[in-house]
Design a protein around this motif. Structure first.
Motif, PDB file in Angstrom:
ATOM      1  N   THR A 153     -42.240 -82.786 -59.946  1.00 47.15           N
ATOM      2  CA  THR A 153     -42.366 -83.062 -58.513  1.00 47.15           C
ATOM      3  C   THR A 153     -43.741 -82.651 -58.011  1.00 47.15           C
ATOM      4  O   THR A 153     -44.393 -83.384 -57.258  1.00 47.15           O
ATOM      5  CB  THR A 153     -41.275 -82.304 -57.723  1.00 47.15           C
ATOM      6  OG1 THR A 153     -39.999 -82.725 -58.209  1.00 47.15           O
ATOM      7  CG2 THR A 153     -41.371 -82.583 -56.242  1.00 47.15           C
ATOM      8  N   LEU A 154     -44.185 -81.471 -58.441  1.00 41.48           N
ATOM      9  CA  LEU A 154     -45.515 -81.000 -58.029  1.00 41.48           C
ATOM     10  C   LEU A 154     -46.596 -81.953 -58.526  1.00 41.48           C
ATOM     11  O   LEU A 154     -47.534 -82.301 -57.799  1.00 41.48           O
ATOM     12  CB  LEU A 154     -45.749 -79.589 -58.580  1.00 41.48           C
ATOM     13  CG  LEU A 154     -47.108 -78.959 -58.253  1.00 41.48           C
ATOM     14  CD1 LEU A 154     -47.302 -78.838 -56.746  1.00 41.48           C
ATOM     15  CD2 LEU A 154     -47.238 -77.595 -58.909  1.00 41.48           C
ATOM     16  N   LYS A 155     -46.452 -82.404 -59.775  1.00 36.55           N
ATOM     17  CA  LYS A 155     -47.426 -83.349 -60.342  1.00 36.55           C
ATOM     18  C   LYS A 155     -47.477 -84.624 -59.497  1.00 36.55           C
ATOM     19  O   LYS A 155     -48.559 -85.129 -59.180  1.00 36.55           O
ATOM     20  CB  LYS A 155     -47.029 -83.697 -61.779  1.00 36.55           C
ATOM     21  CG  LYS A 155     -47.965 -84.693 -62.443  1.00 36.55           C
ATOM     22  CD  LYS A 155     -47.400 -85.186 -63.757  1.00 36.55           C
ATOM     23  CE  LYS A 155     -48.274 -86.315 -64.288  1.00 36.55           C
ATOM     24  NZ  LYS A 155     -47.554 -87.204 -65.170  1.00 36.55           N
ATOM     25  N   ASN A 156     -46.301 -85.150 -59.145  1.00 41.35           N
ATOM     26  CA  ASN A 156     -46.265 -86.379 -58.347  1.00 41.35           C
ATOM     27  C   ASN A 156     -46.885 -86.171 -56.976  1.00 41.35           C
ATOM     28  O   ASN A 156     -47.590 -87.036 -56.461  1.00 41.35           O
ATOM     29  CB  ASN A 156     -44.822 -86.863 -58.201  1.00 41.35           C
ATOM     30  CG  ASN A 156     -44.267 -87.400 -59.494  1.00 41.35           C
ATOM     31  OD1 ASN A 156     -45.020 -87.697 -60.421  1.00 41.35           O
ATOM     32  ND2 ASN A 156     -42.962 -87.507 -59.587  1.00 41.35           N
ATOM     33  N   GLU A 157     -46.613 -84.994 -56.391  1.00 43.64           N
ATOM     34  CA  GLU A 157     -47.169 -84.702 -55.067  1.00 43.64           C
ATOM     35  C   GLU A 157     -48.700 -84.636 -55.140  1.00 43.64           C
ATOM     36  O   GLU A 157     -49.402 -85.194 -54.289  1.00 43.64           O
ATOM     37  CB  GLU A 157     -46.594 -83.387 -54.562  1.00 43.64           C
ATOM     38  CG  GLU A 157     -46.849 -83.133 -53.095  1.00 43.64           C
ATOM     39  CD  GLU A 157     -45.920 -82.069 -52.528  1.00 43.64           C
ATOM     40  OE1 GLU A 157     -44.827 -81.854 -53.093  1.00 43.64           O
ATOM     41  OE2 GLU A 157     -46.276 -81.456 -51.534  1.00 43.64           O
ATOM     42  N   HIS A 213     -37.539 -75.882 -64.468  1.00 44.09           N
ATOM     43  CA  HIS A 213     -38.977 -75.671 -64.249  1.00 44.09           C
ATOM     44  C   HIS A 213     -39.738 -76.986 -64.428  1.00 44.09           C
ATOM     45  O   HIS A 213     -40.647 -77.303 -63.658  1.00 44.09           O
ATOM     46  CB  HIS A 213     -39.476 -74.616 -65.226  1.00 44.09           C
ATOM     47  CG  HIS A 213     -40.826 -74.071 -64.901  1.00 44.09           C
ATOM     48  ND1 HIS A 213     -41.080 -73.346 -63.752  1.00 44.09           N
ATOM     49  CD2 HIS A 213     -42.004 -74.146 -65.552  1.00 44.09           C
ATOM     50  CE1 HIS A 213     -42.345 -73.006 -63.725  1.00 44.09           C
ATOM     51  NE2 HIS A 213     -42.948 -73.487 -64.798  1.00 44.09           N
ATOM     52  N   LEU A 214     -39.348 -77.743 -65.458  1.00 45.30           N
ATOM     53  CA  LEU A 214     -39.995 -79.037 -65.703  1.00 45.30           C
ATOM     54  C   LEU A 214     -39.801 -79.981 -64.520  1.00 45.30           C
ATOM     55  O   LEU A 214     -40.731 -80.696 -64.120  1.00 45.30           O
ATOM     56  CB  LEU A 214     -39.423 -79.689 -66.969  1.00 45.30           C
ATOM     57  CG  LEU A 214     -40.023 -79.244 -68.292  1.00 45.30           C
ATOM     58  CD1 LEU A 214     -39.254 -79.873 -69.447  1.00 45.30           C
ATOM     59  CD2 LEU A 214     -41.489 -79.618 -68.375  1.00 45.30           C
ATOM     60  N   ALA A 215     -38.589 -79.970 -63.972  1.00 45.20           N
ATOM     61  CA  ALA A 215     -38.316 -80.846 -62.822  1.00 45.20           C
ATOM     62  C   ALA A 215     -39.208 -80.454 -61.648  1.00 45.20           C
ATOM     63  O   ALA A 215     -39.760 -81.315 -60.949  1.00 45.20           O
ATOM     64  CB  ALA A 215     -36.842 -80.754 -62.441  1.00 45.20           C
TER      65      ALA A 215
END
Lengths: 145, 93
Positions: free
Chosen positions: A106-110, A100-102
């Motif tokens: 990814t969502l945060k970076n996007e 979930h963290l991964a």
């Protein structure tokens, strides 16, 4: 936590945002140990109870079932005495959290990329408007060299 | 240098990025100056290739990736960019 520092059910509702019905239900099904009460019957939640409730809230954000949470709480209360099956469940849940963290990273970076792309624009965000167009399938990379 | 040893240079850009046009121009010029045969140059629009951009760690534009390594997240000075490319040639030869 001295009795004077314990929280009544309404204060727990305000503090943690969990409904009174839910708090009573957690106690009924054993997710919380029997809550101390005043002679008048008023429940007093101590720091240990609040810590459990925060753990339950966190586990629920991961969509763990109440049964799973109950097992994890037993592990949390006494890790050295946990049965093998509970230790395995805990490891599995840790793996789920890592995955979930991964996904969240990814969502945060996007989202960071989108915010940075838009930061230079004074007129809305044409970049995001572009993304909703239907002509996304066209390949626009330029190659040379 | 054989084709298989070409250095892969990717510049991640976007239409709204004011420095991307300049970055494209400088990078193109340097690739020619250092020998086009040494490089495989690609300009990548992050909006159209957002998954690829995020996987590569690109969070802003322009961003420069050399052989899959994110080496710059700003517009480097021409000389710095030249050094980066020259170093890449040195490492691959």
């Amino acid at each position: 936590m001295p009795a004077t520092e314990c929280l009544k059910i309404g204060e727990v509702v305000d503090t943690l945002g969990i409904s009174a019905d839910t708090l009573r239900y957690y106690e009924k099904i054993g997710l919380l140990k029997k809550i101390n009460r005043l002679p008048s019957g008023v429940r007093l939640y101590n720091e240990r109870d609040l810590s459990r409730l925060r753990f339950i809230q966190r586990a629920k954000t991961m969509n763990f079932s109440l049964d799973e949470i109950a097992q994890l709480i037993r592990m949390r209360d006494n890790p050295t005495r946990a049965r093998k099956s509970v230790r395995k469940l805990t490891q599995n849940k840790l793996d789920e959290v890592e995955q979930h963290l991964a996904t969240l990273r990814t969502l945060k970076n996007e989202l960071t990329l989108l915010v940075n792309l838009c930061s230079g624009s004074e007129d809305g965000c044409p970049i995001i408007d572009d993304m909703s167009r239907d002509d996304m399938s066209s390949d626009d990379t330029d190659k040379s060299g | 240098m054989t084709d298989a040893k070409k250095i892969r240079v990717e510049l991640f850009t976007s239409n709204l990025c004011s420095r991307c046009k300049q970055a494209k121009q400088v990078l193109s010029e340097l690739v020619v100056e250092l020998g086009e045969q040494n490089f495989e140059l690609e300009f990548v629009d992050v909006v159209k290739h957002i998954d690829r951009s995020v996987e590569q760690g690109v969070l802003s534009t322009p961003a420069l990736v050399i052989d899959k390594h994110l080496v710059s997240t700003t517009l480097p000075r021409r000389q710095e960019l030249k050094t980066l490319l020259e170093d890449s040639i040195g490492q691959s030869s």
